[in-house]
Design a protein around this motif. Structure first.
Motif, PDB file in Angstrom:
ATOM      1  N   GLU A   5      38.767  75.866  59.368  1.00 57.48           N
ATOM      2  CA  GLU A   5      39.559  74.912  58.600  1.00 57.48           C
ATOM      3  C   GLU A   5      39.147  73.502  58.980  1.00 57.48           C
ATOM      4  O   GLU A   5      39.174  73.121  60.147  1.00 57.48           O
ATOM      5  CB  GLU A   5      41.050  75.112  58.886  1.00 57.48           C
ATOM      6  CG  GLU A   5      41.963  74.217  58.059  1.00 57.48           C
ATOM      7  CD  GLU A   5      43.432  74.481  58.342  1.00 57.48           C
ATOM      8  OE1 GLU A   5      44.278  73.851  57.682  1.00 57.48           O
ATOM      9  OE2 GLU A   5      43.724  75.318  59.224  1.00 57.48           O
ATOM     10  N   THR A   6      38.720  72.726  57.990  1.00 61.86           N
ATOM     11  CA  THR A   6      38.286  71.365  58.236  1.00 61.86           C
ATOM     12  C   THR A   6      39.138  70.407  57.412  1.00 61.86           C
ATOM     13  O   THR A   6      39.565  70.746  56.305  1.00 61.86           O
ATOM     14  CB  THR A   6      36.801  71.179  57.876  1.00 61.86           C
ATOM     15  OG1 THR A   6      36.410  69.818  58.110  1.00 61.86           O
ATOM     16  CG2 THR A   6      36.515  71.540  56.444  1.00 61.86           C
ATOM     17  N   GLU A   7      39.404  69.227  57.953  1.00 59.30           N
ATOM     18  CA  GLU A   7      40.219  68.248  57.248  1.00 59.30           C
ATOM     19  C   GLU A   7      39.325  67.304  56.467  1.00 59.30           C
ATOM     20  O   GLU A   7      38.290  66.862  56.961  1.00 59.30           O
ATOM     21  CB  GLU A   7      41.058  67.449  58.241  1.00 59.30           C
ATOM     22  CG  GLU A   7      42.083  66.533  57.586  1.00 59.30           C
ATOM     23  CD  GLU A   7      42.994  65.889  58.614  1.00 59.30           C
ATOM     24  OE1 GLU A   7      44.209  66.113  58.553  1.00 59.30           O
ATOM     25  OE2 GLU A   7      42.475  65.171  59.480  1.00 59.30           O
ATOM     26  N   GLU A  13      43.391  66.783  52.068  1.00 60.73           N
ATOM     27  CA  GLU A  13      43.787  68.186  52.163  1.00 60.73           C
ATOM     28  C   GLU A  13      42.863  68.886  53.142  1.00 60.73           C
ATOM     29  O   GLU A  13      41.769  68.414  53.450  1.00 60.73           O
ATOM     30  CB  GLU A  13      43.714  68.851  50.789  1.00 60.73           C
ATOM     31  CG  GLU A  13      42.319  68.834  50.177  1.00 60.73           C
ATOM     32  CD  GLU A  13      42.263  69.449  48.796  1.00 60.73           C
ATOM     33  OE1 GLU A  13      42.763  70.581  48.642  1.00 60.73           O
ATOM     34  OE2 GLU A  13      41.719  68.816  47.881  1.00 60.73           O
ATOM     35  N   ASN A  14      43.303  70.020  53.630  1.00 60.46           N
ATOM     36  CA  ASN A  14      42.458  70.834  54.486  1.00 60.46           C
ATOM     37  C   ASN A  14      41.584  71.742  53.625  1.00 60.46           C
ATOM     38  O   ASN A  14      42.003  72.214  52.573  1.00 60.46           O
ATOM     39  CB  ASN A  14      43.306  71.661  55.451  1.00 60.46           C
ATOM     40  CG  ASN A  14      43.963  70.803  56.515  1.00 60.46           C
ATOM     41  OD1 ASN A  14      43.659  69.619  56.649  1.00 60.46           O
ATOM     42  ND2 ASN A  14      44.877  71.384  57.270  1.00 60.46           N
ATOM     43  N   VAL A  15      40.378  71.974  54.094  1.00 57.65           N
ATOM     44  CA  VAL A  15      39.407  72.756  53.338  1.00 57.65           C
ATOM     45  C   VAL A  15      38.936  73.911  54.215  1.00 57.65           C
ATOM     46  O   VAL A  15      38.605  73.718  55.390  1.00 57.65           O
ATOM     47  CB  VAL A  15      38.202  71.875  52.930  1.00 57.65           C
ATOM     48  CG1 VAL A  15      37.159  72.707  52.198  1.00 57.65           C
ATOM     49  CG2 VAL A  15      38.667  70.712  52.063  1.00 57.65           C
ATOM     50  N   TYR A  16      38.910  75.097  53.657  1.00 62.03           N
ATOM     51  CA  TYR A  16      38.450  76.268  54.386  1.00 62.03           C
ATOM     52  C   TYR A  16      36.978  76.529  54.061  1.00 62.03           C
ATOM     53  O   TYR A  16      36.599  76.637  52.893  1.00 62.03           O
ATOM     54  CB  TYR A  16      39.312  77.482  54.050  1.00 62.03           C
ATOM     55  CG  TYR A  16      40.696  77.397  54.648  1.00 62.03           C
ATOM     56  CD1 TYR A  16      40.963  77.917  55.914  1.00 62.03           C
ATOM     57  CD2 TYR A  16      41.726  76.767  53.954  1.00 62.03           C
ATOM     58  CE1 TYR A  16      42.226  77.814  56.473  1.00 62.03           C
ATOM     59  CE2 TYR A  16      42.999  76.661  54.514  1.00 62.03           C
ATOM     60  CZ  TYR A  16      43.235  77.192  55.773  1.00 62.03           C
ATOM     61  OH  TYR A  16      44.487  77.073  56.322  1.00 62.03           O
ATOM     62  N   ASP A  65      31.895  81.030  48.954  1.00 60.60           N
ATOM     63  CA  ASP A  65      33.289  81.423  49.121  1.00 60.60           C
ATOM     64  C   ASP A  65      34.123  80.371  49.836  1.00 60.60           C
ATOM     65  O   ASP A  65      35.251  80.655  50.257  1.00 60.60           O
ATOM     66  CB  ASP A  65      33.356  82.751  49.891  1.00 60.60           C
ATOM     67  CG  ASP A  65      32.766  83.902  49.091  1.00 60.60           C
ATOM     68  OD1 ASP A  65      33.102  84.012  47.900  1.00 60.60           O
ATOM     69  OD2 ASP A  65      31.963  84.677  49.649  1.00 60.60           O
ATOM     70  N   SER A  66      33.583  79.172  50.012  1.00 61.19           N
ATOM     71  CA  SER A  66      34.359  78.087  50.606  1.00 61.19           C
ATOM     72  C   SER A  66      35.306  77.472  49.575  1.00 61.19           C
ATOM     73  O   SER A  66      35.150  77.657  48.369  1.00 61.19           O
ATOM     74  CB  SER A  66      33.424  77.006  51.160  1.00 61.19           C
ATOM     75  OG  SER A  66      32.745  77.470  52.310  1.00 61.19           O
ATOM     76  N   ASP A  67      36.286  76.714  50.082  1.00 58.54           N
ATOM     77  CA  ASP A  67      37.244  76.039  49.201  1.00 58.54           C
ATOM     78  C   ASP A  67      36.548  75.030  48.296  1.00 58.54           C
ATOM     79  O   ASP A  67      35.427  74.577  48.579  1.00 58.54           O
ATOM     80  CB  ASP A  67      38.299  75.310  50.038  1.00 58.54           C
ATOM     81  CG  ASP A  67      39.452  76.223  50.443  1.00 58.54           C
ATOM     82  OD1 ASP A  67      39.462  77.393  50.024  1.00 58.54           O
ATOM     83  OD2 ASP A  67      40.331  75.758  51.182  1.00 58.54           O
ATOM     84  N   ASN A  72      35.446  64.269  47.738  1.00 59.21           N
ATOM     85  CA  ASN A  72      34.812  64.221  49.058  1.00 59.21           C
ATOM     86  C   ASN A  72      33.624  65.179  49.187  1.00 59.21           C
ATOM     87  O   ASN A  72      33.634  66.131  49.970  1.00 59.21           O
ATOM     88  CB  ASN A  72      35.834  64.490  50.156  1.00 59.21           C
ATOM     89  CG  ASN A  72      36.985  63.504  50.125  1.00 59.21           C
ATOM     90  OD1 ASN A  72      36.789  62.339  49.757  1.00 59.21           O
ATOM     91  ND2 ASN A  72      38.169  63.955  50.470  1.00 59.21           N
ATOM     92  N   TYR A  73      32.580  64.880  48.426  1.00 58.96           N
ATOM     93  CA  TYR A  73      31.317  65.611  48.513  1.00 58.96           C
ATOM     94  C   TYR A  73      30.178  64.712  48.978  1.00 58.96           C
ATOM     95  O   TYR A  73      29.015  65.025  48.781  1.00 58.96           O
ATOM     96  CB  TYR A  73      30.992  66.250  47.159  1.00 58.96           C
ATOM     97  CG  TYR A  73      31.913  67.406  46.833  1.00 58.96           C
ATOM     98  CD1 TYR A  73      31.697  68.667  47.390  1.00 58.96           C
ATOM     99  CD2 TYR A  73      33.014  67.237  45.998  1.00 58.96           C
ATOM    100  CE1 TYR A  73      32.548  69.725  47.113  1.00 58.96           C
ATOM    101  CE2 TYR A  73      33.866  68.292  45.712  1.00 58.96           C
ATOM    102  CZ  TYR A  73      33.628  69.533  46.267  1.00 58.96           C
ATOM    103  OH  TYR A  73      34.474  70.583  45.999  1.00 58.96           O
TER     104      TYR A  73
END
Length: 278
Positions: A5-7, A13-16, A65-67, A72-73
Motif C-alpha cells: 500500500e502506497t500513499e 488516496e492510498n494505492v495498492y 493488477d495494481s490500483d 498522479n502518474y
C-alpha cells in the motif's frame, strides 16, 4: 496475489501495488515498460531466480493488477511507489532493472532517495535521458509524432496498441522470434490497462527530461539497447546515457528492436545474469 500500500504523493488516496516475489537471495526489482505489466518479464524472472537471486516484479499503478487512481502518474509519484515497495518489503542491496519507461523510475528514484538500499542498476531499451526532439536533442522524437500518439490514445487507443505492438518488436523482421499469439497476449495486457493511466504515463515518458539527473546514478550500471529500436531511438537515449553515467557498461545488441527481452532473450539474459553476479 500480494500487494503493498502506497500513499499518493499529493495524499489524495492510498494505492495498492501488485507484485510478484520469487526466489531467495539478493533482491532484483523489475520495472516494466509502457504499456505492459510485470508479465512482460516472464523469461527474465525464471533466469534470475535460477541464477540464485530473489526477483520482484510489480505492476506500475494503473497497469496490470495494481490500483487505478485518476491522478498522479508523474515520475515523482512512480518513484515513490518504488520506494514504498522497497521499504515495506525491507529490501536492501537491491538491483533495479528498468525497461523503457521504467528506466525513468530508476533514475528518478536514485535522484530522490539516493542509493542507500541500491547496489546496482540496469537500463534496458530505456527512454532516458530525453525522448522529445529539441534543439539540444536533435535525434529525439518530433513533437508532432508524440502528439499523434497522444491523439491516438485518446481517440483510438485499442487499435493504436495493436499496431504499436508490431513496431515494439519490429515484427516484420522478427516473425521467427515473435508469434502472432504473443502479439495478441501483449495487446490484451495493454488494452486492459487503465485508459487514463496509459495516457498520463505516456505524457510522463514523452516530456520528462532526465539529463541533469543522470549524474545522480552513482551505482554500477548496465545499459542495454538494440540498434534497430523503432520506439526509442538509441541516439537520443542509451547513447547519451552511456556518456554521462559514471560507472557503466554499455552494450548495443545488433538488430535488436525495442522488445528485445523477447526477440533477444538469451543474449539479454546472459548479459543480465553476468552483471548481477559480477
Amino acid at each position: 496475489m500480494p500487494f503493498i500500500e502506497t500513499e499518493d504523493i499529493q495524499k489524495e488516496e492510498n494505492v495498492y501495488i501488485n507484485y510478484q516475489d520469487s526466489g531467495e537471495g539478493q533482491p532484483v526489482i523489475l520495472i516494466h515498460g509502457w504499456p505492459l505489466s510485470h508479465r512482460m518479464w516472464e523469461n527474465q524472472v525464471q533466469a534470475i531466480v535460477e541464477a540464485g537471486f530473489r526477483c520482484i516484479a510489480y505492476d506500475r499503478r494503473g497497469f496490470g493488477d495494481s490500483d487505478r487512481p485518476w491522478n498522479n502518474y508523474d515520475y515523482d509519484s512512480l518513484a515513490l511507489d518504488l520506494r514504498t515497495l522497497i521499504e515495506q518489503l525491507d529490501l536492501r542491496d537491491c538491483i533495479l532493472v528498468g525497461f523503457s519507461m521504467g528506466g525513468g523510475e530508476v533514475v528518478r528514484y536514485l535522484s530522490r532517495f539516493g542509493d542507500d538500499r541500491i547496489a546496482k542498476a540496469v537500463l534496458i531499451s530505456s527512454v532516458i535521458p530525453l525522448v522529445k526532439k529539441t534543439d539540444a536533442n536533435p535525434d529525439g522524437v518530433p513533437e508532432e509524432k508524440l502528439n499523434e500518439i497522444m491523439d491516438s490514445l485518446q481517440n483510438n487507443r485499442v487499435a493504436f496498441l495493436a499496431a504499436f505492438s508490431k513496431q515494439f518488436y519490429n515484427y516484420a523482421d522478427q516473425k521467427d522470434k515473435v508469434s502472432k499469439q504473443h502479439l495478441q497476449y501483449d495487446w490484451g495486457i495493454a488494452s486492459a490497462a487503465s485508459p487514463r493511466a496509459t495516457i498520463e504515463t505516456a505524457k510522463a515518458w514523452a516530456n520528462t527530461d532526465f539529463r541533469q539527473e543522470l549524474r545522480n546514478v552513482r551505482v554500477p550500471t548496465l545499459i542495454v539497447h538494440g540498434d534497430a529500436d523503432q520506439i526509442v531511438p538509441i541516439e537520443t537515449s542509451s547513447e547519451q546515457s552511456s556518456k554521462v553515467i559514471r560507472d557503466n557498461k554499455y552494450v548495443v545488441i545488433k538488430d535488436g528492436p525495442h522488445g528485445l527481452f523477447i526477440t533477444h532473450k538469451e543474449e539479454l539474459n546472459s548479459l543480465l545474469i553476468d552483471f548481477l553476479k559480477k
